[in-house]
Design a protein around this motif. Structure first.
Motif: not given
Length: 87
Positions: A65-83
């Motif tokens: 679940h720690h790795h899952e959190a890191m993947v979520r943070w990475a996708m949040i960062r990617i998505t927010s930069r694109r938006l």
């Protein structure tokens, strides 16, 4: 959901019963030359984006679940930069 041909078997039934998700297997055509598989690039591109973040490249996390959190943070960062990107 799309999956590679290696995931045939019990995954299809389990995903339908446990998650309520229909899994479509994208199989490789039996052609002698290279062909682009439909929707395969979406998965490969997403994995490439995620591995662009240092903590998602290696197995630094001890708990799943720690790795899952890191993947979520990475996708949040990617998505927010694109938006927020100006065109």
């Amino acid at each position: 959901m799309w999956a590679d041909g290696g995931y045939t078997g019990t995954l299809l039934d389990w995903a339908r019963q446990a998650l309520g998700v229909v899994v479509e297997i994208v199989k490789r055509p039996d052609l002698p030359h290279f062909t682009v598989l439909p929707r395969r690039w979406v998965v490969e591109r997403s994995l490439a984006w995620i591995t662009g973040h240092r903590r998602c490249v290696r197995d630094y996390e001890r708990l799943p679940h720690h790795h899952e959190a890191m993947v979520r943070w990475a996708m949040i960062r990617i998505t927010s930069r694109r938006l927020t990107q100006t065109l």
